[in-house]
Design an enzyme around this catalytic site. Structure first.
Site, PDB file in Angstrom:
ATOM      1  N   LYS A   1      24.929 -14.491 -99.569  1.00 21.37           N
ATOM      2  CA  LYS A   1      25.197 -14.346-101.002  1.00 21.37           C
ATOM      3  C   LYS A   1      23.972 -14.487-101.897  1.00 21.37           C
ATOM      4  O   LYS A   1      24.079 -14.301-103.116  1.00 21.37           O
ATOM      5  CB  LYS A   1      26.260 -15.368-101.421  1.00 21.37           C
ATOM      6  CG  LYS A   1      27.621 -15.118-100.788  1.00 21.37           C
ATOM      7  CD  LYS A   1      28.207 -13.788-101.201  1.00 21.37           C
ATOM      8  CE  LYS A   1      29.644 -13.637-100.749  1.00 21.37           C
ATOM      9  NZ  LYS A   1      30.259 -12.433-101.313  1.00 21.37           N
TER      10      LYS A   1
HETATM   11  N1  PMP Z   1      31.468 -15.227 -94.600  1.00 19.65           N
HETATM   12  C1  PMP Z   1      31.409 -16.246 -95.464  1.00 19.65           C
HETATM   13  C2  PMP Z   1      31.230 -17.622 -94.934  1.00 19.65           C
HETATM   14  C3  PMP Z   1      31.533 -16.013 -96.850  1.00 19.65           C
HETATM   15  O1  PMP Z   1      31.491 -17.047 -97.705  1.00 19.65           O
HETATM   16  C4  PMP Z   1      31.735 -14.699 -97.309  1.00 19.65           C
HETATM   17  C5  PMP Z   1      31.935 -14.449 -98.777  1.00 19.65           C
HETATM   18  N2  PMP Z   1      33.270 -14.616 -99.182  1.00 19.65           N
HETATM   19  C6  PMP Z   1      31.798 -13.659 -96.372  1.00 19.65           C
HETATM   20  C7  PMP Z   1      31.641 -13.949 -95.026  1.00 19.65           C
HETATM   21  C8  PMP Z   1      32.104 -12.229 -96.754  1.00 19.65           C
HETATM   22  O2  PMP Z   1      31.192 -11.631 -97.618  1.00 19.65           O
HETATM   23  P1  PMP Z   1      31.678 -10.583 -98.706  1.00 19.65           P
HETATM   24  O3  PMP Z   1      32.219 -11.361 -99.861  1.00 19.65           O
HETATM   25  O4  PMP Z   1      30.441  -9.826 -99.061  1.00 19.65           O
HETATM   26  O5  PMP Z   1      32.721  -9.709 -98.112  1.00 19.65           O
END
Ligand code: PMP
Length: 345
Positions: A63
């Site tokens: 992120k």
């Molecule tokens: N894995 C974890 C631990 C996350 O915090 C997130 C974000 N929600 C994701 C995967 C998935 O990423 P995205 O929001 O870009 O789909």
């Protein structure tokens, strides 16, 4: 010059070249080949699992690129100096935002559900964010963390709700940066990329990388990894599960199912088993969604057979979950009987 001063002279330059603040250290994470894990998972000798280690980002997750891009977008749309940012998050976006907000001098209010680990909530507070915890309820409930974040932003004069679930910045940043990084690294390492495996939380990582690969590497199969209990791979009913960050009870706005060539569903037990294997066999402390991705990547690599090259993403650090699945007692309490013993064998 002695050997050690020569070494110092050599390493100083690349460190300085990374920039002035922690935000200059975001991205360009390594793509690691997980040979020992692949063999333990029954993947043929000549097939390869490549993992984009996003926990190398300074905020510890996939992120970081997004958080910086969301804040820059808000700045371009008039976020005043010292202004307040509000976001709904399963933790990692909040941590990345808190890091960026600290450097840039913004106030941050984060809304997260009770599903989010204590480690993530403590990190948020340590970075100076104000944290609101809501019950873990379905979409549509006014107590859902996205509904609470929206209300909070409306109540605070001048506050900006970043809304990673709807912002086009979310997919775009991964299409512009993470996608090209992965494909370039895979081609340099292995000369080809047969499949890309990824889960969907907001869907930004999946949509951005999958769109890029569709365009630049059309023969790469795009595989959705979805937790058992989530409805994104087509299951008719939602059932709560333990893995954090991926899957949902409804289709997120940024998720485009037409990008999916196939789906692999992964149980909590398999997800955590693969995350524990990554620690024991590869020295990588990663989260439960990384385990889901690795379990699905291993299944795809086994199916594609000798010579296959499968890439996936390790979205976050396992340091977020030391009191959860890394703790044998927690696993016993949550029905994951003898999981640690099974992995230790
Ligand atoms: N894995 C974890 C631990 C996350 O915090 C997130 C974000 N929600 C994701 C995967 C998935 O990423 P995205 O929001 O870009 O789909």
């Amino acid at each position: 010059m002695t050997e050690s001063t020569r070494y110092a002279a050599e390493i100083v330059e690349p460190v300085e070249a990374r920039g002035e603040t922690v935000l200059d250290c975001i991205g360009w994470t390594p793509l690691l080949e997980l040979k020992r894990l692949a063999r333990a998972a029954g993947v043929p000798e000549s097939a390869r699992i490549l993992a984009k280690a996003e926990h190398f980002n300074p905020g510890g997750s996939v992120k970081d690129r997004l958080a910086l891009a969301l804040i820059e977008d808000a700045e371009a749309r008039g976020l005043p100096a010292g202004g307040t940012i509000v976001e709904a998050t399963s933790g990692n976006t909040g941590i990345s935002l808190a890091m960026a907000a600290a450097v840039k001098g913004y106030r941050l209010q984060v809304v997260a559900s009770t599903k989010v680990s204590q480690e993530k909530l403590r990190l948020l507070r340590a970075l100076g964010a104000e944290v609101h915890v809501t019950p873990n309820v379905p979409h549509g409930d006014p107590r859902h963390y996205t509904a609470v974040a929206k209300r909070l932003a409306a109540e605070i004069p001048g506050a900006v709700y970043l809304d990673q679930f709807h912002s086009p910045v979310n997919a775009r940043i991964h299409e512009e940066r993470t996608g090209p990084e992965i494909l370039g690294q895979a081609l340099r390492a292995a000369g080809r990329l047969d499949a890309f495996v990824c889960g969907v939380g907001t869907g930004g990582t999946f949509a951005g990388i999958a769109s890029y690969l569709r365009r630049e590497s059309p023969d790469t199969r795009i595989v959705l990894a979805d937790p058992e209990g989530s409805v994104l791979a087509g299951a008719p009913d939602f059932r709560p599960y333990l893995v954090e960050g991926i899957g949902d009870d409804s289709t997120p706005p940024l998720f485009d199912p037409s990008l999916v060539d196939e789906s692999v569903t992964v149980s909590d037990r398999e997800s955590f088993r693969f995350a524990l294997l990554a620690a024991r066999l590869e020295g990588l402390i990663v989260g439960g969604s990384s385990g889901s991705h690795l379990a699905a990547a291993a299944e795809v690599a086994r199916r594609l057979g000798p010579g296959a090259v499968v890439a996936t993403v390790l979205p976050d650090t396992g340091r977020n979950y030391l009191t959860k699945f890394f703790d044998p007692a927690w696993c016993q309490e949550h029905g994951l009987t003898d999981l640690h013993r099974e992995v230790a064998r």
